[in-house]
Design an enzyme around this catalytic site. Structure first.
Site, short mmCIF file in Angstrom:
data_model
loop_
_atom_site.label_atom_id
_atom_site.label_comp_id
_atom_site.label_asym_id
_atom_site.label_seq_id
_atom_site.Cartn_x
_atom_site.Cartn_y
_atom_site.Cartn_z
N SER A 131 0.85 -1.20 0.00
CA SER A 131 0.00 0.00 0.00
C SER A 131 0.88 1.24 0.00
O SER A 131 1.99 1.23 0.55
CB SER A 131 -0.87 0.01 1.26
OG SER A 131 -1.43 1.29 1.46
N TYR A 144 -2.04 -1.67 10.14
CA TYR A 144 -2.16 -1.90 8.69
C TYR A 144 -0.88 -1.43 7.99
O TYR A 144 -0.32 -2.13 7.15
CB TYR A 144 -3.38 -1.15 8.15
CG TYR A 144 -3.60 -1.27 6.65
CD1 TYR A 144 -4.31 -2.33 6.11
CD2 TYR A 144 -3.11 -0.29 5.78
CE1 TYR A 144 -4.53 -2.43 4.74
CE2 TYR A 144 -3.32 -0.38 4.41
CZ TYR A 144 -4.03 -1.46 3.89
OH TYR A 144 -4.23 -1.55 2.53
N LYS A 148 1.76 -3.60 5.83
CA LYS A 148 2.06 -3.32 4.42
C LYS A 148 3.55 -3.03 4.22
O LYS A 148 4.13 -3.33 3.17
CB LYS A 148 1.19 -2.17 3.92
CG LYS A 148 -0.30 -2.54 3.79
CD LYS A 148 -0.48 -3.83 3.01
CE LYS A 148 -1.85 -3.99 2.41
NZ LYS A 148 -1.98 -5.27 1.70
N ILE A 177 -8.11 3.16 -3.64
CA ILE A 177 -8.82 2.48 -4.73
C ILE A 177 -10.25 2.24 -4.23
O ILE A 177 -10.44 1.78 -3.08
CB ILE A 177 -8.18 1.10 -5.05
CG1 ILE A 177 -6.65 1.20 -5.15
CG2 ILE A 177 -8.80 0.49 -6.30
CD1 ILE A 177 -6.12 2.01 -6.29
N1 LIG Z 1 -8.64 -0.42 -1.71
C1 LIG Z 1 -7.57 0.32 -1.45
O1 LIG Z 1 -7.63 1.57 -1.39
C2 LIG Z 1 -6.24 -0.34 -1.24
C3 LIG Z 1 -5.09 0.47 -1.27
C4 LIG Z 1 -3.84 -0.13 -1.08
C5 LIG Z 1 -3.76 -1.49 -0.86
N2 LIG Z 1 -4.89 -2.24 -0.83
C6 LIG Z 1 -4.73 -3.68 -0.60
O2 LIG Z 1 -5.27 -4.38 -1.71
C7 LIG Z 1 -5.70 -5.67 -1.28
C8 LIG Z 1 -7.13 -5.89 -1.75
O3 LIG Z 1 -7.95 -4.93 -1.10
P1 LIG Z 1 -9.38 -4.52 -1.64
O4 LIG Z 1 -9.49 -3.06 -1.48
O5 LIG Z 1 -9.63 -5.17 -2.95
O6 LIG Z 1 -10.30 -5.16 -0.47
P2 LIG Z 1 -11.52 -6.17 -0.51
O7 LIG Z 1 -12.03 -6.19 0.89
O8 LIG Z 1 -12.44 -5.83 -1.61
O9 LIG Z 1 -10.82 -7.57 -0.85
C9 LIG Z 1 -9.99 -8.22 0.10
C10 LIG Z 1 -10.18 -9.72 -0.05
O10 LIG Z 1 -9.27 -10.37 0.86
C11 LIG Z 1 -9.97 -11.47 1.44
N3 LIG Z 1 -9.39 -11.83 2.73
C12 LIG Z 1 -9.31 -11.07 3.85
N4 LIG Z 1 -8.75 -11.78 4.84
C13 LIG Z 1 -8.48 -13.02 4.35
C14 LIG Z 1 -7.91 -14.20 4.90
N5 LIG Z 1 -7.53 -14.28 6.20
N6 LIG Z 1 -7.75 -15.27 4.10
C15 LIG Z 1 -8.15 -15.24 2.81
N7 LIG Z 1 -8.72 -14.16 2.23
C16 LIG Z 1 -8.87 -13.06 3.00
C17 LIG Z 1 -11.40 -10.96 1.61
O11 LIG Z 1 -12.33 -12.02 1.78
C18 LIG Z 1 -11.61 -10.17 0.32
O12 LIG Z 1 -12.15 -10.97 -0.70
C19 LIG Z 1 -5.54 -5.70 0.24
O13 LIG Z 1 -4.34 -6.34 0.57
C20 LIG Z 1 -5.49 -4.23 0.59
O14 LIG Z 1 -4.80 -4.02 1.80
C21 LIG Z 1 -6.12 -1.70 -1.02
#
Ligand SMILES: NC(=O)c1ccc[n+]([C@@H]2O[C@H](COP(=O)([O-])OP(=O)(O)OC[C@H]3O[C@@H](n4cnc5c(N)ncnc54)[C@H](O)[C@@H]3O)[C@@H](O)[C@H]2O)c1
Length: 241
Positions: A131, A144, A148, A177
């Protein structure tokens, strides 16, 4: 056909990544703890569903052994699953929240990659989803941000150690995002995304598909010379105050 495994494939960025890799011709192994979400993505991508909770290391190792046994070779491994720590100040992070955060992002993925090593041959690519917060810091989600940051350390450590075996390891560090994770965090603040968009140099937030394209690039032969890198799909958010 090249085979890719994606964690967090049931939602958001992981789901977009699964679609993007399917479009690029990969066969897919879809991992997540959300079985209903996985079923929907499997329909979209023709992928194989492998339910998995990263907090359960016994299950992680068993799943990985199954992949090694059944498929032998994995060309791309995308570590995307994650949870949000939004809105928890440093003083309020308790041990359970820390363990869930580090357990999901860092420990779960660390031991998943380790258990999948027998399937990673020269030319294989691992892409880890970190992130922008790990590069910039952030208030009210310190566990978090630590998790990351650990993932960037993991990408660099494994890039150096696995490079001689022809395995590349890179990270992406997305900015904000719009996904189910951030929709949930922003609920109650109707102007949240518009405000953040307006503050971004490109005047647009990166989309899940934008992040997926960066991941697909890092996983592709076009990135054959890149390892230990951190790419930040963020509309330039990395450079604003
Ligand atoms: N959305 C943002 O702004 C953003 C920014 C930077 C990084 N990220 C990272 O991107 C990745 C995806 O995030 P997103 O925004 O698509 O979120 P999201 O909640 O839409 O998707 C996350 C997925 O991870 C799965 N998950 C969570 N814990 C789990 C576990 N213990 N075992 C298996 N699966 C598990 C959830 O069921 C979900 O399907 C994450 O690692 C998040 O930290 C997101």
């Amino acid at each position: 056909m090249s085979l890719a495994l994606v964690t967090g494939a049931a939602s958001g960025i992981g789901r977009a990544t699964a679609r993007c890799l399917a479009d690029a011709g990969h066969a897919l192994l879809l991992c997540d703890r959300d079985e209903a979400g996985l079923a929907a993505v499997a329909t979209e991508t023709d992928g194989m569903v492998l339910p998995l909770d990263l907090l359960d290391l016994t299950a992680v190792r068993a799943r990985a052994a199954e992949v090694v046994r059944q498929h032998g070779r994995l060309h791309a491994l995308v570590c995307c699953a994650g949870i949000s720590g939004h809105g928890i100040p440093f003083a309020q992070v308790d041990e359970a929240a820390w363990d869930a955060m580090l357990g999901t992002h860092a420990k779960g993925h660390f031991f998943l990659i380790q258990a999948l090593l027998p399937a990673l041959a020269p030319g294989a690519a691992v892409v880890i989803v970190s992130s922008l917060f790990a590069l910039r810091g952030s208030p009210n989600m310190p566990h978090y941000t630590v998790a990351k940051g650990a993932l960037i350390g993991m990408a660099r450590a494994l890039a150096v150690e696995l490079g001689p075996a022809g395995i590349r390891v890179n990270a992406v560090a997305p900015g904000l995002i719009r996904t189910p994770m951030t929709e949930h965090s922003a609920s109650g603040d109707a102007a949240f995304f518009a405000r953040r968009e307006a503050a971004t140099p490109l005047r647009r937030l990166a989309t899940p598909r934008d992040v997926a394209e960066s991941i697909a690039f890092l996983a592709s032969p076009a990135a054959a010379s890149l390892t230990g890198q951190v790419l930040s799909p963020s509309g330039g958010e990395a450079f604003t105050g």
